[in-house]
Design a protein around this motif. Structure first.
Motif, PDB file in Angstrom:
ATOM      1  N   ILE A 180       0.861  -1.187   0.000  1.00 55.18           N
ATOM      2  CA  ILE A 180       0.000   0.000   0.000  1.00 55.18           C
ATOM      3  C   ILE A 180       0.889   1.225   0.000  1.00 55.18           C
ATOM      4  O   ILE A 180       1.864   1.315   0.762  1.00 55.18           O
ATOM      5  CB  ILE A 180      -0.956  -0.016   1.216  1.00 55.18           C
ATOM      6  N   SER A 204       1.652   5.443   0.310  1.00 53.51           N
ATOM      7  CA  SER A 204       1.299   6.441   1.312  1.00 53.51           C
ATOM      8  C   SER A 204       0.014   7.183   0.954  1.00 53.51           C
ATOM      9  O   SER A 204      -0.601   7.787   1.830  1.00 53.51           O
ATOM     10  CB  SER A 204       2.451   7.425   1.526  1.00 53.51           C
ATOM     11  N   ASP A 205      -0.400   7.133  -0.308  1.00 52.52           N
ATOM     12  CA  ASP A 205      -1.699   7.702  -0.674  1.00 52.52           C
ATOM     13  C   ASP A 205      -2.740   6.608  -0.856  1.00 52.52           C
ATOM     14  O   ASP A 205      -3.745   6.797  -1.546  1.00 52.52           O
ATOM     15  CB  ASP A 205      -1.596   8.581  -1.927  1.00 52.52           C
ATOM     16  N   SER A 206      -2.482   5.445  -0.209  1.00 55.08           N
ATOM     17  CA  SER A 206      -3.452   4.355  -0.037  1.00 55.08           C
ATOM     18  C   SER A 206      -3.820   3.578  -1.289  1.00 55.08           C
ATOM     19  O   SER A 206      -4.893   2.963  -1.345  1.00 55.08           O
ATOM     20  CB  SER A 206      -4.727   4.878   0.654  1.00 55.08           C
ATOM     21  N   THR A 259      -3.521   0.286  -3.227  1.00 56.01           N
ATOM     22  CA  THR A 259      -3.199  -1.056  -2.773  1.00 56.01           C
ATOM     23  C   THR A 259      -2.945  -2.011  -3.932  1.00 56.01           C
ATOM     24  O   THR A 259      -3.428  -1.820  -5.048  1.00 56.01           O
ATOM     25  CB  THR A 259      -4.320  -1.631  -1.892  1.00 56.01           C
ATOM     26  N   SER A 277      -4.035  -2.130   5.045  1.00 53.63           N
ATOM     27  CA  SER A 277      -4.369  -0.745   5.365  1.00 53.63           C
ATOM     28  C   SER A 277      -3.194  -0.131   6.106  1.00 53.63           C
ATOM     29  O   SER A 277      -2.244  -0.838   6.490  1.00 53.63           O
ATOM     30  CB  SER A 277      -5.647  -0.679   6.219  1.00 53.63           C
ATOM     31  N   ARG A 278      -3.255   1.167   6.295  1.00 56.09           N
ATOM     32  CA  ARG A 278      -2.155   1.840   6.982  1.00 56.09           C
ATOM     33  C   ARG A 278      -2.630   3.061   7.730  1.00 56.09           C
ATOM     34  O   ARG A 278      -3.671   3.646   7.406  1.00 56.09           O
ATOM     35  CB  ARG A 278      -1.040   2.207   6.007  1.00 56.09           C
ATOM     36  N   ASP A 279      -1.832   3.434   8.713  1.00 55.61           N
ATOM     37  CA  ASP A 279      -2.042   4.662   9.482  1.00 55.61           C
ATOM     38  C   ASP A 279      -0.787   5.504   9.274  1.00 55.61           C
ATOM     39  O   ASP A 279       0.261   5.238   9.883  1.00 55.61           O
ATOM     40  CB  ASP A 279      -2.246   4.320  10.958  1.00 55.61           C
ATOM     41  N   ASN A 280      -0.878   6.486   8.410  1.00 58.41           N
ATOM     42  CA  ASN A 280       0.305   7.288   8.076  1.00 58.41           C
ATOM     43  C   ASN A 280       0.830   8.066   9.275  1.00 58.41           C
ATOM     44  O   ASN A 280       2.042   8.273   9.398  1.00 58.41           O
ATOM     45  CB  ASN A 280       0.000   8.244   6.930  1.00 58.41           C
TER      46      ASN A 280
END
Length: 119
Positions: free
Chosen positions: A51, A53-55, A57, A70-73
């Motif tokens: 993924i 940094s701008d999501s 995938t 998913s991610r939590d920047n």
């Protein structure tokens, strides 16, 4: 230097779920890709999902419909939700962080976490 700390692996019965987490610590360029690879005994390491940094995938065909990334920047953390696990998902799962800056490409790996799904 960048350090990746993984958690969440374990043993789960077929059809079960696990959630892997990976937190990145250190000086990290904001524009990056984080992901998960896995390596089963006797096999090459393969991409599971990543993924940006701008999501945006990307998931391997073998896990589409079962895994979610998913991610939590704000926390530089990436998650892999694994549902409907199968014995063939058994592997060591490695977190990866990849980015480019003026010095070139930077690629970092976590220490790996074992996921076991007995047949």
């Amino acid at each position: 230097q960048v350090q990746l700390v993984e958690s969440g692996g374990g043993l789960v019965q077929a059809g079960g779920s696990l959630r892997l987490s990976c937190a990145a610590f250190g000086s990290i360029f904001s524009r990056n890709t984080m992901g998960w690879y896995r390596q089963a005994p006797g096999k090459q390491r393969e991409l599971v999902a990543d993924i940006t940094s701008d999501s945006r995938t990307n998931l391997a065909d073998s896990v589409k419909g079962r895994f979610t990334i998913s991610r939590d920047n704000a926390k530089n953390t990436v998650f892999l939700q694994m549902n409907s696990l199968k014995p063939e998902d058994t592997a060591v799962y490695y977190c990866n962080l990849d980015y480019n800056d003026f010095e070139g490409e930077h690629k970092y790996w976590g220490q790996g976490t074992q996921v076991t799904v007995p047949s």
